[in-house]
Write a protein that holds these residues in place. Structure first.
Motif, PDB file in Angstrom:
ATOM      1  N   PHE A  76       7.922  17.245 -74.994  1.00 13.21           N
ATOM      2  CA  PHE A  76       7.187  16.790 -73.808  1.00 13.21           C
ATOM      3  C   PHE A  76       8.018  15.836 -72.949  1.00 13.21           C
ATOM      4  N   GLU A  77       8.565  14.798 -73.604  1.00  8.10           N
ATOM      5  CA  GLU A  77       9.336  13.785 -72.864  1.00  8.10           C
ATOM      6  C   GLU A  77      10.595  14.379 -72.252  1.00  8.10           C
ATOM      7  N   VAL A  78      11.264  15.225 -73.034  1.00  9.32           N
ATOM      8  CA  VAL A  78      12.525  15.806 -72.553  1.00  9.32           C
ATOM      9  C   VAL A  78      12.267  16.721 -71.353  1.00  9.32           C
ATOM     10  N   ALA A  79      11.143  17.444 -71.395  1.00  4.37           N
ATOM     11  CA  ALA A  79      10.813  18.323 -70.256  1.00  4.37           C
ATOM     12  C   ALA A  79      10.600  17.466 -69.002  1.00  4.37           C
ATOM     13  N   SER A 135      12.875  15.157 -63.884  1.00  2.00           N
ATOM     14  CA  SER A 135      13.328  14.005 -63.093  1.00  2.00           C
ATOM     15  C   SER A 135      14.778  14.183 -62.655  1.00  2.00           C
ATOM     16  N   LEU A 136      15.546  14.960 -63.410  1.00  2.00           N
ATOM     17  CA  LEU A 136      16.960  15.201 -63.063  1.00  2.00           C
ATOM     18  C   LEU A 136      17.137  16.518 -62.303  1.00  2.00           C
ATOM     19  N   ASN A 137      16.023  17.170 -62.024  1.00  2.00           N
ATOM     20  CA  ASN A 137      16.076  18.463 -61.330  1.00  2.00           C
ATOM     21  C   ASN A 137      16.829  19.545 -62.084  1.00  2.00           C
ATOM     22  N   ILE A 138      16.727  19.513 -63.400  1.00  4.31           N
ATOM     23  CA  ILE A 138      17.312  20.604 -64.191  1.00  4.31           C
ATOM     24  C   ILE A 138      16.156  21.454 -64.719  1.00  4.31           C
ATOM     25  N   PRO A 139      16.019  22.682 -64.233  1.00  9.08           N
ATOM     26  CA  PRO A 139      14.942  23.527 -64.761  1.00  9.08           C
ATOM     27  C   PRO A 139      15.169  23.851 -66.244  1.00  9.08           C
ATOM     28  N   MET A 140      14.083  23.993 -66.976  1.00 12.11           N
ATOM     29  CA  MET A 140      14.203  24.285 -68.409  1.00 12.11           C
ATOM     30  C   MET A 140      13.291  25.451 -68.760  1.00 12.11           C
ATOM     31  N   ILE A 141      13.861  26.418 -69.470  1.00 12.61           N
ATOM     32  CA  ILE A 141      13.065  27.509 -70.036  1.00 12.61           C
ATOM     33  C   ILE A 141      12.967  27.231 -71.532  1.00 12.61           C
ATOM     34  N   LYS A 198       6.043  20.293 -69.723  1.00  9.11           N
ATOM     35  CA  LYS A 198       6.042  20.747 -68.324  1.00  9.11           C
ATOM     36  C   LYS A 198       7.404  21.358 -67.961  1.00  9.11           C
ATOM     37  N   ALA A 199       7.692  22.482 -68.575  1.00  7.55           N
ATOM     38  CA  ALA A 199       8.947  23.192 -68.307  1.00  7.55           C
ATOM     39  C   ALA A 199       8.683  24.300 -67.296  1.00  7.55           C
TER      40      ALA A 199
END
Ligand code: MN
Length: 310
Positions: free
Chosen positions: A146-149, A154-160, A179-180
């Protein structure tokens, strides 16, 4: 002489296989005892690529494919974040090799068991940012990140996220997801994918199956990845039914005639002749797990990505 008794107290009998003279009464009863009904009998006895489910039935998979196609088209730097056990290794190798068919701009990171602990961490994301990573894909982990997503957002790196571990629920019993950009996990309550018992490498493979569908990748190359999926499937001890059965049957065939340098070295070092589920579970798998316990699990991934110098 042995006297065999066939269990037949579960109410499932040849009637479940009616209009089907292909199988003997005993075969039908043995299948029924394994809760295999007529619908699934072919798939169970003769597992085949054609029986695999449509990967797009998995929730968020279409979104993930859109993001991936865009990343490949624009030569963005994609980073795979795996896990330090055998299944995590297999999932990472499947994505590295699978995506490697379409792009060279990929890297991987495996959390260090002692320094990072389980799963993707802020430290890994910081490193990714420093190295110019544009997109992160987790495998065999991430469903509770959760926190890492939030940090990635916040860094604008999308995550799948691709994972097969159980999803989290709040006190009211509602499913909560990180929230990925996409969260692919057959255990999501809103995921209609018909088979839930995939391992991490299995979920990673489904993502690749969809990508190869979408971009017209080479099907033989895709199927070759099943040698790694079979390792994750056996070593994560998921049930050998449905798609897992095909992954392991086909994967073992490929492993035994593999041209992968790492597989063949590992086989030779362990004096394994024919690779079976037993040698995977008790010899080769533990070696890969040991890499994560003794030093860094990354060397286990590098082993399978090794190429002969030309
Ligand atoms: Mn796993």
């Amino acid at each position: 002489m042995k006297r065999w008794f066939i269990k037949s107290d579960n109410g499932l009998t040849k009637e479940n296989f009616k209009n089907n003279s292909e199988f003997s009464y005993i075969t039908c009863q043995l299948l029924a005892n394994r809760k295999i009904d007529y619908k699934n009998v072919k798939n169970f006895l003769y597992p085949d690529y054609k029986y695999l489910h449509n990967p797009f039935l998995m929730k968020d998979l279409d979104t993930a494919i859109e993001i991936l196609v865009d990343a490949i088209d624009n030569n963005l730097h994609i980073q795979i974040v795996g896990d330090y056990d055998q299944d995590g290794n297999s999932a990472t190798v499947v994505l590295m090799k699978g995506l490697g068919f379409f792009t060279d701009n990929i890297s991987f990171a495996i959390p260090h068991r002692i320094e990072d602990g389980y799963g993707i961490s802020k430290g890994i994301v910081d490193n990714a940012k420093k190295n110019g990573v544009d997109l992160i894909i987790t495998c065999d982990n991430g469903i509770s990140a959760f926190e890492v997503a939030d940090y990635c957002n916040s860094l604008n790196i999308p995550m799948i996220i691709t994972d097969h571990h159980q999803v989290c629920f709040d006190d009211e019993g509602n499913q909560i997801l990180p929230k990925a950009s996409a969260v692919i996990n057959p255990h999501r309550v809103d995921c209609e994918y018909p088979f839930k018992e995939l391992c991490g490498a299995g979920v990673a493979f489904k993502l690749m199956q969809a990508l190869y569908d979408e971009l017209g990748g080479d099907e033989d190359y895709l199927i070759d990845l099943l040698q790694f999926v079979s390792m994750g499937t056996v070593c994560d001890v998921v049930d050998l039914v449905d798609e897992n059965r095909f992954f392991v049957k086909k994967g073992l065939e490929i492993l035994n005639s593999s041209d992968n340098i790492g597989i063949n070295k590992l086989k030779a070092e362990n004096e394994v002749g024919k690779i079976t589920t037993t040698s995977l579970g008790y010899k080769l798998g533990p070696c890969i797990n040991a890499a994560g316990r003794l030093e860094s699990a990354s060397i286990g991934v590098e082993l399978f990505l090794e190429k002969m110098k030309k």
